[in-house]
Design a protein around this motif. Structure first.
Motif, PDB file in Angstrom:
ATOM      1  N   ASP A 217       0.819  -1.214   0.000  1.00  0.00           N
ATOM      2  CA  ASP A 217       0.000   0.000   0.000  1.00  0.00           C
ATOM      3  C   ASP A 217       0.859   1.274   0.000  1.00  0.00           C
ATOM      4  OD1 ASP A 217      -2.290   1.513  -0.057  1.00  0.00           O
ATOM      5  OD2 ASP A 217      -2.772   1.258   2.069  1.00  0.00           O
ATOM      6  N   TRP A 218       1.820   1.315  -0.924  1.00  0.00           N
ATOM      7  CA  TRP A 218       2.710   2.471  -0.980  1.00  0.00           C
ATOM      8  C   TRP A 218       1.977   3.749  -1.403  1.00  0.00           C
ATOM      9  CZ3 TRP A 218       7.025   2.513   1.503  1.00  0.00           C
ATOM     10  CH2 TRP A 218       7.717   1.319   1.720  1.00  0.00           C
ATOM     11  N   SER A 219       0.840   3.623  -2.051  1.00  0.00           N
ATOM     12  CA  SER A 219       0.101   4.823  -2.448  1.00  0.00           C
ATOM     13  C   SER A 219      -0.410   5.612  -1.243  1.00  0.00           C
ATOM     14  CB  SER A 219      -1.078   4.457  -3.354  1.00  0.00           C
ATOM     15  OG  SER A 219      -2.040   3.685  -2.653  1.00  0.00           O
ATOM     16  N   TYR A 220      -0.549   4.929  -0.096  1.00  0.00           N
ATOM     17  CA  TYR A 220      -0.992   5.596   1.134  1.00  0.00           C
ATOM     18  C   TYR A 220       0.179   6.000   2.026  1.00  0.00           C
ATOM     19  CZ  TYR A 220      -3.294   6.313   5.656  1.00  0.00           C
ATOM     20  OH  TYR A 220      -3.724   6.851   6.844  1.00  0.00           O
ATOM     21  N   ALA A 221       1.362   5.454   1.778  1.00  0.00           N
ATOM     22  CA  ALA A 221       2.479   5.560   2.727  1.00  0.00           C
ATOM     23  C   ALA A 221       2.902   6.996   3.018  1.00  0.00           C
ATOM     24  CB  ALA A 221       3.675   4.765   2.199  1.00  0.00           C
ATOM     25  N   TRP A 222       2.616   7.936   2.108  1.00  0.00           N
ATOM     26  CA  TRP A 222       3.021   9.318   2.350  1.00  0.00           C
ATOM     27  C   TRP A 222       2.203   9.978   3.457  1.00  0.00           C
ATOM     28  CZ3 TRP A 222      -0.369  13.427   1.725  1.00  0.00           C
ATOM     29  CH2 TRP A 222      -1.551  13.158   1.035  1.00  0.00           C
ATOM     30  N   VAL A 223       0.973   9.510   3.677  1.00  0.00           N
ATOM     31  CA  VAL A 223       0.101  10.150   4.667  1.00  0.00           C
ATOM     32  C   VAL A 223       0.687  10.076   6.084  1.00  0.00           C
ATOM     33  CG1 VAL A 223      -2.173  10.088   5.765  1.00  0.00           C
ATOM     34  CG2 VAL A 223      -1.975   9.856   3.280  1.00  0.00           C
ATOM     35  N   PRO A 224       1.092   8.878   6.568  1.00  0.00           N
ATOM     36  CA  PRO A 224       1.674   8.814   7.911  1.00  0.00           C
ATOM     37  C   PRO A 224       3.108   9.324   7.998  1.00  0.00           C
ATOM     38  CG  PRO A 224       1.577   6.629   6.935  1.00  0.00           C
ATOM     39  CD  PRO A 224       0.859   7.534   6.004  1.00  0.00           C
ATOM     40  N   ILE A 225       3.610   9.893   6.917  1.00  0.00           N
ATOM     41  CA  ILE A 225       4.903  10.586   6.961  1.00  0.00           C
ATOM     42  C   ILE A 225       4.673  12.098   6.940  1.00  0.00           C
ATOM     43  CG2 ILE A 225       7.077  11.018   5.753  1.00  0.00           C
ATOM     44  CD1 ILE A 225       6.917   8.149   4.688  1.00  0.00           C
ATOM     45  N   VAL A 226       3.938  12.551   5.954  1.00  0.00           N
ATOM     46  CA  VAL A 226       3.709  13.990   5.790  1.00  0.00           C
ATOM     47  C   VAL A 226       2.845  14.552   6.918  1.00  0.00           C
ATOM     48  CG1 VAL A 226       2.706  15.759   4.284  1.00  0.00           C
ATOM     49  CG2 VAL A 226       4.016  13.864   3.298  1.00  0.00           C
ATOM     50  N   GLY A 227       1.780  13.833   7.295  1.00  0.00           N
ATOM     51  CA  GLY A 227       0.900  14.308   8.366  1.00  0.00           C
ATOM     52  C   GLY A 227       1.644  14.571   9.664  1.00  0.00           C
ATOM     53  N   PRO A 228       2.403  13.594  10.176  1.00  0.00           N
ATOM     54  CA  PRO A 228       3.161  13.834  11.406  1.00  0.00           C
ATOM     55  C   PRO A 228       4.201  14.952  11.287  1.00  0.00           C
ATOM     56  CG  PRO A 228       2.867  11.497  11.096  1.00  0.00           C
ATOM     57  CD  PRO A 228       2.352  12.150   9.843  1.00  0.00           C
ATOM     58  N   ILE A 229       4.843  15.089  10.118  1.00  0.00           N
ATOM     59  CA  ILE A 229       5.807  16.180   9.948  1.00  0.00           C
ATOM     60  C   ILE A 229       5.106  17.523  10.092  1.00  0.00           C
ATOM     61  CG2 ILE A 229       7.295  17.361   8.282  1.00  0.00           C
ATOM     62  CD1 ILE A 229       8.060  14.585   7.197  1.00  0.00           C
ATOM     63  N   ILE A 230       3.948  17.676   9.448  1.00  0.00           N
ATOM     64  CA  ILE A 230       3.194  18.930   9.544  1.00  0.00           C
ATOM     65  C   ILE A 230       2.722  19.153  10.981  1.00  0.00           C
ATOM     66  CG2 ILE A 230       1.102  20.154   8.816  1.00  0.00           C
ATOM     67  CD1 ILE A 230       1.357  18.687   6.117  1.00  0.00           C
ATOM     68  N   GLY A 231       2.167  18.114  11.600  1.00  0.00           N
ATOM     69  CA  GLY A 231       1.663  18.252  12.965  1.00  0.00           C
ATOM     70  C   GLY A 231       2.750  18.624  13.948  1.00  0.00           C
ATOM     71  N   SER A 232       3.911  18.004  13.816  1.00  0.00           N
ATOM     72  CA  SER A 232       5.030  18.304  14.705  1.00  0.00           C
ATOM     73  C   SER A 232       5.527  19.735  14.516  1.00  0.00           C
ATOM     74  CB  SER A 232       6.176  17.317  14.440  1.00  0.00           C
ATOM     75  OG  SER A 232       7.297  17.625  15.226  1.00  0.00           O
ATOM     76  N   THR A 233       5.637  20.151  13.264  1.00  0.00           N
ATOM     77  CA  THR A 233       6.104  21.511  12.981  1.00  0.00           C
ATOM     78  C   THR A 233       5.137  22.547  13.536  1.00  0.00           C
ATOM     79  OG1 THR A 233       7.196  20.723  10.966  1.00  0.00           O
ATOM     80  CG2 THR A 233       6.782  23.100  11.149  1.00  0.00           C
ATOM     81  N   LEU A 234       3.840  22.332  13.333  1.00  0.00           N
ATOM     82  CA  LEU A 234       2.838  23.263  13.861  1.00  0.00           C
ATOM     83  C   LEU A 234       2.867  23.318  15.380  1.00  0.00           C
ATOM     84  CD1 LEU A 234      -0.210  22.468  11.537  1.00  0.00           C
ATOM     85  CD2 LEU A 234       1.282  24.493  11.465  1.00  0.00           C
ATOM     86  N   ALA A 235       3.034  22.161  16.020  1.00  0.00           N
ATOM     87  CA  ALA A 235       3.092  22.122  17.489  1.00  0.00           C
ATOM     88  C   ALA A 235       4.306  22.881  18.009  1.00  0.00           C
ATOM     89  CB  ALA A 235       3.122  20.675  17.965  1.00  0.00           C
ATOM     90  N   ALA A 236       5.445  22.697  17.346  1.00  0.00           N
ATOM     91  CA  ALA A 236       6.660  23.396  17.767  1.00  0.00           C
ATOM     92  C   ALA A 236       6.521  24.903  17.582  1.00  0.00           C
ATOM     93  CB  ALA A 236       7.859  22.869  16.987  1.00  0.00           C
ATOM     94  N   LEU A 237       5.941  25.314  16.453  1.00  0.00           N
ATOM     95  CA  LEU A 237       5.754  26.743  16.203  1.00  0.00           C
ATOM     96  C   LEU A 237       4.754  27.346  17.183  1.00  0.00           C
ATOM     97  CD1 LEU A 237       5.701  26.791  12.295  1.00  0.00           C
ATOM     98  CD2 LEU A 237       7.578  27.470  13.814  1.00  0.00           C
ATOM     99  N   ALA A 238       3.696  26.608  17.510  1.00  0.00           N
ATOM    100  CA  ALA A 238       2.704  27.080  18.489  1.00  0.00           C
ATOM    101  C   ALA A 238       3.358  27.243  19.861  1.00  0.00           C
ATOM    102  CB  ALA A 238       1.525  26.112  18.566  1.00  0.00           C
ATOM    103  N   PHE A 239       4.186  26.279  20.227  1.00  0.00           N
ATOM    104  CA  PHE A 239       4.888  26.364  21.510  1.00  0.00           C
ATOM    105  C   PHE A 239       5.792  27.591  21.558  1.00  0.00           C
ATOM    106  CE2 PHE A 239       8.713  25.412  24.014  1.00  0.00           C
ATOM    107  CZ  PHE A 239       8.143  25.210  25.278  1.00  0.00           C
ATOM    108  N   LEU A 240       6.545  27.809  20.481  1.00  0.00           N
ATOM    109  CA  LEU A 240       7.430  28.975  20.433  1.00  0.00           C
ATOM    110  C   LEU A 240       6.629  30.276  20.519  1.00  0.00           C
ATOM    111  CD1 LEU A 240       9.974  27.859  17.669  1.00  0.00           C
ATOM    112  CD2 LEU A 240      10.416  28.078  20.124  1.00  0.00           C
TER     113      LEU A 240
END
Length: 245
Positions: A217-240
């Motif tokens: 299911d490589w067509s889906y594999a980008w979702v659990p990579i890109v989603g967490p990267i965006i979520g982590s970045t937003l959380a870090a920026l919100a914290f700052l």
């Protein structure tokens, strides 16, 4: 032991136990077959606890590329160490997934449903809608990283504050955090919230000679990579943003 080896071992243990419980619940003929979501989320929380206990004293127990990324953005973690942490985490996840397959090989072979064979390796959405699946991963990861930023050490005293070392019990807060994310937000995508947890085992699934395994299911594999990267970045920026002095 060093930081990178600790990340490898801690992540491998976390995946062995976390993906192992998925195998126990979904594969045919296991003692835990059909024991349900509560079992999976509880064991995953305890798997995180085990990984943090082992790796914590040596590496800080990130066990997750987006934890490393978030700490680099929001807490000043050394960017030079980031790629080596991520390599160790993905490698550890691959090794842990391989051990799950070895442990449950007879049950993988006995299971006919290809989606169930894949479930102990990689996440898949309950309803496939990649945009909403992406948002689910962003939200779950945001909660994970944002709350981690607010973890504090135990202390004694009011005027003169003395930190208390909790030893292995210091791993409890993140275990509870992962538990509640799984219970509350995990029903849509299986709450990867960790690119290493999904990518490493998915690679193993694509490589091993499993009987009747189907595709990875490589067509889906980008979702659990890109989603967490965006979520982590937003959380870090919100914290700052919330802690501008």
């Amino acid at each position: 032991m060093n930081a990178y080896l600790a990340e490898f071992i801690g992540t491998a243990l976390m995946i062995l136990l976390g993906n192992g419980v998925v195998a126990n619940v979904v594969l045919k003929g296991t003692k835990g077959n059909n024991s349900g979501w509560i079992v999976i989320t509880t064991a995953w929380a305890l798997a995180v606890f085990v990984g943090v206990v082992v790796a914590g004293p040596h590496s800080g127990a990130h066990l997750n590329p987006i934890v490393t990324l978030g700490l680099a953005i929001g807490k000043g973690f050394d960017w030079a160490k980031v790629p080596f942490y991520i390599i160790a985490q993905i490698s550890g996840a691959m090794f842990g997934a391989l051990l799950v397959w070895i442990t449950y090989k007879d049950h993988f072979d006995a299971t006919d449903d290809r989606s169930l064979k894949a479930a102990p390796f990689a996440t898949a959405p309950a309803i496939r809608n990649k945009i909403s699946n992406l948002f689910s991963e962003i939200i779950g990861t945001f909660v994970l990283i944002f709350v981690i930023f607010y973890f504090t050490d135990a202390t004694l005293g009011t005027k003169e504050v003395t930190p208390i070392g909790l030893g292995s019990m210091g791993a409890i807060p993140v275990a509870f955090l992962v538990w509640v994310i799984g219970l509350a937000l995990g029903g849509t995508t299986g709450y990867a919230i960790n690119p290493a947890r999904d990518l490493g085992p998915r690679i193993i699934h694509s490589l091993i000679p499993m009987k009747g395994k189907g595709d990875s299911d490589w067509s889906y594999a980008w979702v659990p990579i890109v989603g967490p990267i965006i979520g982590s970045t937003l959380a870090a920026l919100a914290f700052l943003a919330l802690n501008i002095k």
